[in-house]
Scaffold this motif. Structure first.
Motif, PDB file in Angstrom:
ATOM      1  N   SER A 120     -24.264   1.710 -33.864  1.00 12.76           N
ATOM      2  CA  SER A 120     -25.182   0.913 -34.672  1.00 12.76           C
ATOM      3  C   SER A 120     -26.544   1.575 -34.851  1.00 12.76           C
ATOM      4  O   SER A 120     -27.177   2.004 -33.896  1.00 12.76           O
ATOM      5  CB  SER A 120     -25.376  -0.463 -34.022  1.00 12.76           C
ATOM      6  OG  SER A 120     -26.203  -1.269 -34.829  1.00 12.76           O
ATOM      7  N   GLY A 121     -26.967   1.640 -36.097  1.00  8.57           N
ATOM      8  CA  GLY A 121     -28.295   2.177 -36.402  1.00  8.57           C
ATOM      9  C   GLY A 121     -28.265   3.647 -36.749  1.00  8.57           C
ATOM     10  O   GLY A 121     -28.623   4.035 -37.850  1.00  8.57           O
ATOM     11  N   GLU A 122     -27.811   4.469 -35.840  1.00  8.34           N
ATOM     12  CA  GLU A 122     -27.813   5.912 -36.091  1.00  8.34           C
ATOM     13  C   GLU A 122     -26.674   6.359 -37.009  1.00  8.34           C
ATOM     14  O   GLU A 122     -26.852   7.221 -37.860  1.00  8.34           O
ATOM     15  CB  GLU A 122     -27.720   6.675 -34.767  1.00  8.34           C
ATOM     16  CG  GLU A 122     -27.836   8.184 -34.956  1.00  8.34           C
ATOM     17  CD  GLU A 122     -27.910   8.950 -33.657  1.00  8.34           C
ATOM     18  OE1 GLU A 122     -27.905  10.187 -33.733  1.00  8.34           O
ATOM     19  OE2 GLU A 122     -27.964   8.337 -32.578  1.00  8.34           O
ATOM     20  N   TYR A 123     -25.493   5.775 -36.830  1.00  4.90           N
ATOM     21  CA  TYR A 123     -24.321   6.221 -37.592  1.00  4.90           C
ATOM     22  C   TYR A 123     -23.863   5.225 -38.644  1.00  4.90           C
ATOM     23  O   TYR A 123     -23.200   5.611 -39.606  1.00  4.90           O
ATOM     24  CB  TYR A 123     -23.153   6.508 -36.645  1.00  4.90           C
ATOM     25  CG  TYR A 123     -23.482   7.570 -35.629  1.00  4.90           C
ATOM     26  CD1 TYR A 123     -23.455   8.914 -35.974  1.00  4.90           C
ATOM     27  CD2 TYR A 123     -23.851   7.227 -34.332  1.00  4.90           C
ATOM     28  CE1 TYR A 123     -23.771   9.898 -35.048  1.00  4.90           C
ATOM     29  CE2 TYR A 123     -24.171   8.202 -33.401  1.00  4.90           C
ATOM     30  CZ  TYR A 123     -24.126   9.534 -33.769  1.00  4.90           C
ATOM     31  OH  TYR A 123     -24.453  10.500 -32.847  1.00  4.90           O
ATOM     32  N   CYS A 124     -24.168   3.956 -38.430  1.00  2.53           N
ATOM     33  CA  CYS A 124     -23.688   2.931 -39.350  1.00  2.53           C
ATOM     34  C   CYS A 124     -24.457   1.639 -39.134  1.00  2.53           C
ATOM     35  O   CYS A 124     -25.243   1.518 -38.198  1.00  2.53           O
ATOM     36  CB  CYS A 124     -22.191   2.667 -39.122  1.00  2.53           C
ATOM     37  SG  CYS A 124     -21.806   1.888 -37.541  1.00  2.53           S
ATOM     38  N   GLU A 125     -24.193   0.718 -40.007  1.00  5.43           N
ATOM     39  CA  GLU A 125     -24.654  -0.656 -39.835  1.00  5.43           C
ATOM     40  C   GLU A 125     -23.442  -1.451 -39.352  1.00  5.43           C
ATOM     41  O   GLU A 125     -22.396  -1.456 -40.020  1.00  5.43           O
ATOM     42  CB  GLU A 125     -25.157  -1.215 -41.161  1.00  5.43           C
ATOM     43  CG  GLU A 125     -25.590  -2.656 -41.088  1.00  5.43           C
ATOM     44  CD  GLU A 125     -25.960  -3.239 -42.460  1.00  5.43           C
ATOM     45  OE1 GLU A 125     -26.328  -4.430 -42.469  1.00  5.43           O
ATOM     46  OE2 GLU A 125     -25.881  -2.523 -43.472  1.00  5.43           O
ATOM     47  N   VAL A 126     -23.534  -2.077 -38.203  1.00  5.69           N
ATOM     48  CA  VAL A 126     -22.436  -2.881 -37.687  1.00  5.69           C
ATOM     49  C   VAL A 126     -22.607  -4.287 -38.222  1.00  5.69           C
ATOM     50  O   VAL A 126     -23.672  -4.896 -38.103  1.00  5.69           O
ATOM     51  CB  VAL A 126     -22.423  -2.876 -36.138  1.00  5.69           C
ATOM     52  CG1 VAL A 126     -21.317  -3.795 -35.606  1.00  5.69           C
ATOM     53  CG2 VAL A 126     -22.221  -1.452 -35.614  1.00  5.69           C
ATOM     54  N   VAL A 127     -21.546  -4.798 -38.857  1.00  4.70           N
ATOM     55  CA  VAL A 127     -21.580  -6.114 -39.493  1.00  4.70           C
ATOM     56  C   VAL A 127     -20.346  -6.915 -39.081  1.00  4.70           C
ATOM     57  O   VAL A 127     -19.401  -6.374 -38.523  1.00  4.70           O
ATOM     58  CB  VAL A 127     -21.641  -6.000 -41.034  1.00  4.70           C
ATOM     59  CG1 VAL A 127     -22.911  -5.296 -41.492  1.00  4.70           C
ATOM     60  CG2 VAL A 127     -20.413  -5.298 -41.583  1.00  4.70           C
ATOM     61  N   GLN A 128     -20.366  -8.185 -39.407  1.00  7.29           N
ATOM     62  CA  GLN A 128     -19.221  -9.072 -39.251  1.00  7.29           C
ATOM     63  C   GLN A 128     -18.597  -9.283 -40.642  1.00  7.29           C
ATOM     64  O   GLN A 128     -19.288  -9.180 -41.662  1.00  7.29           O
ATOM     65  CB  GLN A 128     -19.636 -10.415 -38.654  1.00  7.29           C
ATOM     66  CG  GLN A 128     -20.196 -10.306 -37.252  1.00  7.29           C
ATOM     67  CD  GLN A 128     -19.143  -9.860 -36.257  1.00  7.29           C
ATOM     68  OE1 GLN A 128     -18.049 -10.412 -36.181  1.00  7.29           O
ATOM     69  NE2 GLN A 128     -19.471  -8.825 -35.485  1.00  7.29           N
ATOM     70  N   SER A 129     -17.331  -9.622 -40.676  1.00 10.26           N
ATOM     71  CA  SER A 129     -16.664  -9.798 -41.961  1.00 10.26           C
ATOM     72  C   SER A 129     -17.326 -10.877 -42.812  1.00 10.26           C
ATOM     73  O   SER A 129     -17.349 -10.755 -44.041  1.00 10.26           O
ATOM     74  CB  SER A 129     -15.176 -10.126 -41.749  1.00 10.26           C
ATOM     75  OG  SER A 129     -15.020 -11.320 -40.997  1.00 10.26           O
ATOM     76  N   ALA A 130     -17.878 -11.898 -42.188  1.00  9.20           N
ATOM     77  CA  ALA A 130     -18.548 -12.970 -42.940  1.00  9.20           C
ATOM     78  C   ALA A 130     -19.753 -12.451 -43.718  1.00  9.20           C
ATOM     79  O   ALA A 130     -20.143 -13.035 -44.724  1.00  9.20           O
ATOM     80  CB  ALA A 130     -18.957 -14.101 -42.007  1.00  9.20           C
ATOM     81  N   GLN A 131     -20.337 -11.350 -43.260  1.00  7.20           N
ATOM     82  CA  GLN A 131     -21.461 -10.742 -43.983  1.00  7.20           C
ATOM     83  C   GLN A 131     -20.978  -9.972 -45.215  1.00  7.20           C
ATOM     84  O   GLN A 131     -21.761  -9.729 -46.133  1.00  7.20           O
ATOM     85  CB  GLN A 131     -22.230  -9.797 -43.060  1.00  7.20           C
ATOM     86  CG  GLN A 131     -22.928 -10.495 -41.917  1.00  7.20           C
ATOM     87  CD  GLN A 131     -23.507  -9.496 -40.940  1.00  7.20           C
ATOM     88  OE1 GLN A 131     -22.895  -9.212 -39.915  1.00  7.20           O
ATOM     89  NE2 GLN A 131     -24.669  -8.959 -41.272  1.00  7.20           N
ATOM     90  N   ILE A 132     -19.716  -9.610 -45.228  1.00  6.43           N
ATOM     91  CA  ILE A 132     -19.142  -8.850 -46.329  1.00  6.43           C
ATOM     92  C   ILE A 132     -18.481  -9.803 -47.335  1.00  6.43           C
ATOM     93  O   ILE A 132     -18.658  -9.693 -48.536  1.00  6.43           O
ATOM     94  CB  ILE A 132     -18.085  -7.846 -45.807  1.00  6.43           C
ATOM     95  CG1 ILE A 132     -18.686  -6.865 -44.799  1.00  6.43           C
ATOM     96  CG2 ILE A 132     -17.369  -7.134 -46.949  1.00  6.43           C
ATOM     97  CD1 ILE A 132     -19.585  -5.821 -45.392  1.00  6.43           C
ATOM     98  N   ILE A 133     -17.683 -10.711 -46.798  1.00  8.82           N
ATOM     99  CA  ILE A 133     -16.940 -11.663 -47.633  1.00  8.82           C
ATOM    100  C   ILE A 133     -17.769 -12.937 -47.724  1.00  8.82           C
ATOM    101  O   ILE A 133     -17.789 -13.731 -46.793  1.00  8.82           O
ATOM    102  CB  ILE A 133     -15.560 -11.980 -47.042  1.00  8.82           C
ATOM    103  CG1 ILE A 133     -14.746 -10.683 -46.885  1.00  8.82           C
ATOM    104  CG2 ILE A 133     -14.827 -12.980 -47.924  1.00  8.82           C
ATOM    105  CD1 ILE A 133     -13.457 -10.877 -46.115  1.00  8.82           C
ATOM    106  N   ALA A 134     -18.454 -13.089 -48.824  1.00 11.93           N
ATOM    107  CA  ALA A 134     -19.322 -14.268 -48.988  1.00 11.93           C
ATOM    108  C   ALA A 134     -18.596 -15.400 -49.681  1.00 11.93           C
ATOM    109  O   ALA A 134     -17.712 -15.243 -50.429  1.00 11.93           O
ATOM    110  CB  ALA A 134     -20.560 -13.876 -49.788  1.00 11.93           C
TER     111      ALA A 134
END
Length: 186
Positions: A172-186
């Motif tokens: 997280s932060g250095e290589y990618c943004e870590v998210v939950q599926s609910a943040q992607i599928i609105a």
């Protein structure tokens, strides 16, 4: 999805092989619903007609459940690629090493990718790192990944959830943004 217009979804190693008993030798994996979440992500991508790349592992070891002659080589039913989706076969841990993945993403004109799959501390971790090193903007969907317990050199065992959390925190932060599926599928 804000500036994340038409990102590619990269699904890593979600094959029947991951159900082989030896994977759970030190205990069960975390997140037993990862495949269901991945199925929802794939449905969302298909609905929007965004590019999906399925990465499949083909182990060089005859003993591996991921060997091409093993029943485990097949994709899990819930994440089976459709005929128009890209399938990339890898023989190393990174989805980018000696594969067409980078070229496929370039041809699709995708510089932003959403990644998920198994296992968090193996192919997912190294593929996210590799993608970042190649200049891709990456989102890792934490609830669409899973990890098994990890046995340390001194014999102690770190449970699958802690392994997953440690590896996603490190990415997280250095290589990618870590998210939950609910943040992607609105």
């Amino acid at each position: 999805m804000d500036v994340w217009l038409r990102p590619a979804l990269v699904v890593i190693d979600v094959q029947r092989a991951i159900d082989a008993p030896y994977w759970a030798a030190s205990g069960p994996r975390n997140n037993p619903t990862a495949e269901a979440v991945i199925d929802k992500l794939i449905g969302f991508w298909r609905e929007h007609k965004w590019p999906i790349v399925h990465v499949r592992h083909s182990s060089v070891s005859d003993q591996s459940s991921y060997h091409a002659r093993s029943d485990g080589f097949a994709f899990k039913y819930a994440v089976t690629p459709s005929s128009h989706e890209v399938v990339v076969t890898k023989r190393a841990n990174s989805a980018f090493v000696n594969t067409s993945l980078n070229a496929e993403l370039k041809q699709l004109r995708c510089d932003r990718i959403v990644m998920c799959g198994v296992t968090t501390n193996h192919s997912v971790d190294v593929s996210v790192r590799h993608a970042a090193a190649l200049g891709y903007k990456v989102r890792l969907v934490s609830d669409a990944c899973a990890a098994f317990p990890l046995r340390l050199a001194d014999g102690r065992i770190i449970n699958g959830e802690d392994v997953h959390q440690i590896f996603t925190a490190n990415l997280s932060g250095e290589y990618c943004e870590v998210v939950q599926s609910a943040q992607i599928i609105a």
